[in-house]
Design an enzyme around this catalytic site. Structure first.
Site, mmCIF file in Angstrom:
data_model
loop_
_atom_site.group_PDB
_atom_site.id
_atom_site.type_symbol
_atom_site.label_atom_id
_atom_site.label_comp_id
_atom_site.label_asym_id
_atom_site.label_seq_id
_atom_site.Cartn_x
_atom_site.Cartn_y
_atom_site.Cartn_z
ATOM 1 C CB SER A 92 40.528 35.492 41.113
ATOM 2 O OG SER A 92 40.298 36.464 40.136
ATOM 3 C CG ASP A 231 38.554 40.553 40.705
ATOM 4 O OD1 ASP A 231 39.279 41.555 40.605
ATOM 5 O OD2 ASP A 231 38.939 39.398 40.429
ATOM 6 C CG ASP A 233 42.858 38.990 41.770
ATOM 7 O OD1 ASP A 233 41.726 39.222 41.325
ATOM 8 O OD2 ASP A 233 43.722 38.359 41.128
ATOM 9 C CG ASP A 235 42.377 39.832 37.894
ATOM 10 O OD1 ASP A 235 41.351 39.941 38.607
ATOM 11 O OD2 ASP A 235 42.717 38.762 37.352
HETATM 12 MG MG MG Z 1 40.577 38.441 39.702
#
Ligand code: MG
Length: 436
Positions: A92, A231, A233, A235
């Site tokens: 993440s 960020d 990844d 999300d």
């Molecule tokens: Mg993330």
């Protein structure tokens, strides 16, 4: 092998927590539970090798695996609808040395506590490999990014007017999808850090105010209508106004929420009261953590949900927080209602105060009980720690999830009310510190 999965999966330093051994064991566990699994990853330097070990475990347990390549977590979670599960190799927004795994249901929801317990049990038990003539298979299918872009465009439609947008992909998993999506939406796109690079040469992966200095400058320098940041990844999605001001998470939450005025939305207990006073929505509160927001959206059949960290959940897309979808919605908000500077001016501003006190872990329950007693004159909610609401403001006191500390947040509509509540919290905490 033993490992503890939280609501956001598992992540930590490569070689210590995130190891090829864990990836292999996780593959064997999930491959025993689910037969068709789609696997993707973010841009981290250790992603490919962990994915290889994960896929080996899955196939050795009889699963049919689809490799989706480097892509945003929400694109993988959306692609999971055609499989029995999805796994992303990602840490993440963590620092570059970390990596980890997130597990997704076909509806884009993270594995719940029951499923995670089953994964942990199978990790510990090491289920048998499939016989040699009954192992699974793997195939490569890189269409998930296009499918996700198509779905976002289908849901939000083209922009009513062209915008200039700077998007800072943070060298992460959004690097390919975000510029493509914004162009197809009808934006002139300026990119920052849009080459995937697990060393994060452009900025740290977390899209907070401190890390977005270049984005703020680039928005102003190019005369853009807004700036967007993801960020590692993707999300998450955060934003910068046309004058280069970072939009605080609580404020951005309210701007999104206004799109659902008259409906029910979900946000955690620590979100500012501006969401109650300025969104026009029925606000349902939940525990802190985007996975809890996602679960609660389903439970109360809410139209939308979000967390001030930058995780925005659009149930019409999936149950997974979706950075690219959020960026597209935000562009629509600006195209229709004008610049973010002006939109922010219309929000109330409430003074906020935060502090933390250290207590021995053994005393936490007693401290929380004392706080509950001391603030019995307000409307109490114990969803996550203790939140006490008054007409003039609110107090949230909760044990930290990562340190032996009690954290307090106070927000009030006027500085004088803030001082009153703050004084009560400080006096109580000092007393409790002394009574060790
Ligand atoms: Mg993330």
């Amino acid at each position: 092998m033993s490992a503890k999965f939280g609501s956001s999966g598992i992540r930590g330093p490569f070689g210590e927590l995130a190891t090829p051994e864990l990836a292999l064991a996780l593959g064997r566990a999930v491959g025993t539970m689910r037969k068709r699994v789609i696997v993707g990853r973010d841009a981290r330097a250790t992603g490919q090798l962990l994915e290889n070990a994960l896929v080996a475990g899955l196939v050795a347990s009889g699963a049919r695996v689809t490799r989706a390549g480097i892509l945003p977590t929400p694109a993988l979670a959306y692609a999971a609808r055609d499989h029995d599960a999805g796994i992303v190799v990602t840490a993440s927004h963590n620092p570059a040395p970390d990596n980890g795994f997130k597990l997704w249901e076909p509806n884009g929801r993270a594995f719940d506590a029951v499923e995670r317990a089953e994964v942990e049990r199978l990790l510990a038990d090491a289920p048998p490999y499939s016989p040699w003539n009954d192992v699974g298979s793997e195939t490569l299918d890189t269409r998930a990014i296009d499918a996700h872009i198509d779905r976002v465009l289908e849901l939000v439609g083209p922009l009513p007017r062209r915008l200039r947008v700077v998007v800072d992909c943070g060298n992460g998993a959004a690097s390919w999808e975000a510029p493509l999506l914004l162009r197809r939406l009808g934006c002139d796109v300026v990119t920052l850090n849009a080459q995937p690079d697990g060393h994060f040469p452009g900025r740290p992966s977390e899209p907070n105010e401190k890390n977005l200095t270049h984005l703020k400058q680039a928005v102003v320098a190019t005369g853009a209508d807004l700036g967007i940041a993801h960020d590692g990844d993707a999300d998450r999605c955060m934003a910068v106004t046309e004058s280069g001001r970072f939009v605080q998470g609580d404020e951005l939450l309210v701007l999104f929420a206004r799109r659902y005025a008259g409906s029910r939305i979900v946000c955690p207990v620590d979100v500012s009261r501006i969401v109650d006073d300025a969104s026009g929505c029925e606000v349902v509160r939940t525990k802190v953590g985007d996975a809890y927001v996602s679960e609660r959206i389903q439970e109360v059949d809410a139209a939308w949900g979000g967390e001030a960290s930058g995780a925005w959940i659009f149930p019409e897309m999936s149950q997974c927080p979706d950075g690219p979808m959020a960026a597209a919605v935000l562009c629509h908000l600006v195209a229709k209602e004008g610049g973010l500077d002006k939109q922010l001016e219309s929000l109330p501003r409430y003074p906020l105060w935060r502090d933390a006190w250290r207590f021995a872990p053994a005393r936490m329950d007693a401290v929380m009980a004392a706080v509950q007693d001391a603030f019995s004159d307000g409307r109490q909610t114990t969803l996550d720690g203790l939140r006490v609401d008054y007409d003039e403001g609110w107090v949230l006191v909760r044990p930290s999830g990562t340190e032996p500390k009690i954290r307090a947040t106070v927000e009030a509509v006027r500085p004088a009310s803030l001082d009153k509540l703050k004084t009560r919290v400080v006096a109580l905490m000092k007393n409790l510190e002394k009574s060790v």
